[in-house]
Every structure is written in C-alpha cells, then in structure tokens.
Design a protein around this motif. Sequence first.
Motif, mmCIF file in Angstrom:
data_model
loop_
_atom_site.group_PDB
_atom_site.id
_atom_site.type_symbol
_atom_site.label_atom_id
_atom_site.label_comp_id
_atom_site.label_asym_id
_atom_site.label_seq_id
_atom_site.Cartn_x
_atom_site.Cartn_y
_atom_site.Cartn_z
ATOM 1 N N MET A 1 0.843 -1.174 0.000
ATOM 2 C CA MET A 1 0.000 0.000 0.000
ATOM 3 C C MET A 1 0.895 1.246 0.000
ATOM 4 S SD MET A 1 -3.137 1.094 2.480
ATOM 5 C CE MET A 1 -4.291 -0.071 1.784
ATOM 6 N N ARG A 2 0.477 2.241 -0.724
ATOM 7 C CA ARG A 2 1.240 3.472 -0.869
ATOM 8 C C ARG A 2 0.971 4.435 0.285
ATOM 9 N NH1 ARG A 2 3.396 3.824 -5.684
ATOM 10 N NH2 ARG A 2 2.662 2.502 -7.345
ATOM 11 N N THR A 3 1.908 5.348 0.505
ATOM 12 C CA THR A 3 1.742 6.415 1.490
ATOM 13 C C THR A 3 1.197 7.643 0.768
ATOM 14 O OG1 THR A 3 3.606 5.588 2.766
ATOM 15 C CG2 THR A 3 2.908 7.860 3.180
ATOM 16 N N VAL A 4 0.030 8.103 1.183
ATOM 17 C CA VAL A 4 -0.621 9.256 0.548
ATOM 18 C C VAL A 4 -0.662 10.402 1.548
ATOM 19 C CG1 VAL A 4 -2.766 10.106 -0.468
ATOM 20 C CG2 VAL A 4 -2.037 7.745 -0.878
ATOM 21 N N LYS A 5 -0.246 11.584 1.088
ATOM 22 C CA LYS A 5 -0.283 12.773 1.948
ATOM 23 C C LYS A 5 -0.929 13.910 1.170
ATOM 24 C CE LYS A 5 2.498 15.516 5.028
ATOM 25 N NZ LYS A 5 3.815 15.806 5.554
ATOM 26 N N LEU A 6 -1.909 14.534 1.792
ATOM 27 C CA LEU A 6 -2.567 15.699 1.210
ATOM 28 C C LEU A 6 -1.972 16.933 1.874
ATOM 29 C CD1 LEU A 6 -6.281 14.472 1.226
ATOM 30 C CD2 LEU A 6 -4.557 14.163 -0.548
ATOM 31 N N GLU A 7 -1.068 17.598 1.179
ATOM 32 C CA GLU A 7 -0.428 18.812 1.695
ATOM 33 C C GLU A 7 -1.402 19.971 1.559
ATOM 34 O OE1 GLU A 7 2.826 19.559 2.872
ATOM 35 O OE2 GLU A 7 2.999 17.395 3.119
ATOM 36 N N HIS A 8 -1.575 20.746 2.616
ATOM 37 C CA HIS A 8 -2.505 21.874 2.592
ATOM 38 C C HIS A 8 -1.771 23.120 2.137
ATOM 39 C CE1 HIS A 8 -5.017 25.147 4.218
ATOM 40 N NE2 HIS A 8 -5.985 24.344 3.834
ATOM 41 N N ASN A 9 -2.263 23.741 1.075
ATOM 42 C CA ASN A 9 -1.677 24.998 0.610
ATOM 43 C C ASN A 9 -2.320 26.175 1.329
ATOM 44 O OD1 ASN A 9 -0.189 23.433 -1.105
ATOM 45 N ND2 ASN A 9 -1.143 24.164 -2.969
ATOM 46 N N ASP A 10 -1.695 27.291 1.259
ATOM 47 C CA ASP A 10 -2.156 28.529 1.885
ATOM 48 C C ASP A 10 -3.551 28.887 1.385
ATOM 49 O OD1 ASP A 10 -2.500 31.056 2.913
ATOM 50 O OD2 ASP A 10 -0.630 31.848 2.131
ATOM 51 N N ASP A 11 -4.480 29.157 2.296
ATOM 52 C CA ASP A 11 -5.861 29.493 1.926
ATOM 53 C C ASP A 11 -5.965 30.761 1.091
ATOM 54 O OD1 ASP A 11 -7.011 27.278 3.121
ATOM 55 O OD2 ASP A 11 -7.274 28.267 5.039
ATOM 56 N N THR A 12 -4.944 31.595 1.116
ATOM 57 C CA THR A 12 -5.002 32.826 0.328
ATOM 58 C C THR A 12 -4.903 32.561 -1.171
ATOM 59 O OG1 THR A 12 -2.614 33.211 0.496
ATOM 60 C CG2 THR A 12 -4.025 34.207 2.196
ATOM 61 N N VAL A 13 -4.541 31.340 -1.570
ATOM 62 C CA VAL A 13 -4.450 31.021 -3.000
ATOM 63 C C VAL A 13 -5.772 30.491 -3.552
ATOM 64 C CG1 VAL A 13 -1.989 30.558 -2.881
ATOM 65 C CG2 VAL A 13 -3.585 28.667 -2.676
ATOM 66 N N LEU A 14 -6.808 30.413 -2.718
ATOM 67 C CA LEU A 14 -8.102 29.934 -3.187
ATOM 68 C C LEU A 14 -8.704 30.934 -4.163
ATOM 69 C CD1 LEU A 14 -9.672 28.521 0.091
ATOM 70 C CD2 LEU A 14 -8.548 27.268 -1.750
ATOM 71 N N ASP A 15 -9.400 30.426 -5.138
ATOM 72 C CA ASP A 15 -10.017 31.250 -6.175
ATOM 73 C C ASP A 15 -11.326 31.832 -5.635
ATOM 74 O OD1 ASP A 15 -11.119 32.380 -8.421
ATOM 75 O OD2 ASP A 15 -11.015 30.571 -9.634
ATOM 76 N N PRO A 16 -11.413 33.151 -5.452
ATOM 77 C CA PRO A 16 -12.642 33.751 -4.915
ATOM 78 C C PRO A 16 -13.841 33.607 -5.855
ATOM 79 C CG PRO A 16 -11.055 35.450 -5.497
ATOM 80 C CD PRO A 16 -10.379 34.136 -5.696
ATOM 81 N N SER A 17 -13.607 33.304 -7.121
ATOM 82 C CA SER A 17 -14.718 33.113 -8.059
ATOM 83 C C SER A 17 -15.347 31.727 -7.921
ATOM 84 C CB SER A 17 -14.255 33.345 -9.500
ATOM 85 O OG SER A 17 -13.372 32.310 -9.895
ATOM 86 N N ASP A 18 -14.764 30.858 -7.089
ATOM 87 C CA ASP A 18 -15.306 29.514 -6.855
ATOM 88 C C ASP A 18 -15.695 29.392 -5.379
ATOM 89 O OD1 ASP A 18 -16.013 26.867 -6.787
ATOM 90 O OD2 ASP A 18 -14.107 26.116 -7.566
ATOM 91 N N PRO A 19 -16.900 29.850 -4.997
ATOM 92 C CA PRO A 19 -17.286 29.852 -3.582
ATOM 93 C C PRO A 19 -17.483 28.447 -2.989
ATOM 94 C CG PRO A 19 -19.144 30.494 -4.942
ATOM 95 C CD PRO A 19 -17.950 30.387 -5.852
ATOM 96 N N GLN A 20 -17.549 27.417 -3.822
ATOM 97 C CA GLN A 20 -17.723 26.050 -3.329
ATOM 98 C C GLN A 20 -16.415 25.423 -2.852
ATOM 99 O OE1 GLN A 20 -20.719 24.606 -2.778
ATOM 100 N NE2 GLN A 20 -21.391 26.649 -3.333
ATOM 101 N N LEU A 21 -15.292 26.023 -3.194
ATOM 102 C CA LEU A 21 -13.986 25.495 -2.836
ATOM 103 C C LEU A 21 -13.634 25.879 -1.403
ATOM 104 C CD1 LEU A 21 -11.551 23.974 -3.987
ATOM 105 C CD2 LEU A 21 -10.640 26.180 -4.689
ATOM 106 N N VAL A 22 -13.320 24.875 -0.573
ATOM 107 C CA VAL A 22 -12.986 25.109 0.833
ATOM 108 C C VAL A 22 -11.473 25.117 1.033
ATOM 109 C CG1 VAL A 22 -13.184 24.175 3.172
ATOM 110 C CG2 VAL A 22 -15.129 24.056 1.616
ATOM 111 N N ALA A 23 -10.795 24.122 0.468
ATOM 112 C CA ALA A 23 -9.349 23.992 0.646
ATOM 113 C C ALA A 23 -8.781 23.250 -0.548
ATOM 114 C CB ALA A 23 -9.038 23.232 1.931
ATOM 115 N N ARG A 24 -7.490 23.453 -0.779
ATOM 116 C CA ARG A 24 -6.806 22.718 -1.842
ATOM 117 C C ARG A 24 -5.341 22.590 -1.481
ATOM 118 N NH1 ARG A 24 -7.311 26.933 -6.642
ATOM 119 N NH2 ARG A 24 -8.747 25.326 -7.279
#
Length: 73
Positions: A1-24
């Motif tokens: 089984m592989r090791t999976v990591k979801l790195e959290h990027n800075d919330d300031t890079v979220l696209d304000p035109s996509d209000p459904q996006l919480v985190a990326r």
Amino acid sequence: MRTVKLEHNDDTVLDPSDPQLVARGSLLIDGHECGTWEQRRDGTWTARLSASGGTIVEAGRKQLIDRLALIPF
C-alpha cells in the motif's frame, strides 16, 4: 500500500470566483508530488492526477486517501 499525503496549501491562494472550494493543496504519493486535491462545500474531495490526467472524486477525505493508496502508478 502506498503512502498518501494531502499537503494543505495557503488558503489565500483559493479562487474567490469559486465559492464552493474550501481547501486545496498538493498530492504526494510515496513522497512524490503527483497532482492536487480539493475539498468542496458539498463534502466531496477531489484528486487530480498529473501523470494520467485522471480525476478521482470521493465523499470524504479518508475515502480519497484510501482509494489513492490502491492506484497503481
């Protein structure tokens, strides 16, 4: 089984035109950057794989990680 990591990027890079996006952020599998992930307000989590161009959508974070751990690369 592989090791999976979801790195959290800075919330300031979220696209304000996509209000459904919480985190990326960056998707790391076995320590290698393999794409990106997103969390949406409807509760879904999406991974976009850079090598294959594929997209995986799951109902939650754990489900997404579990599915990504089983994908052959």
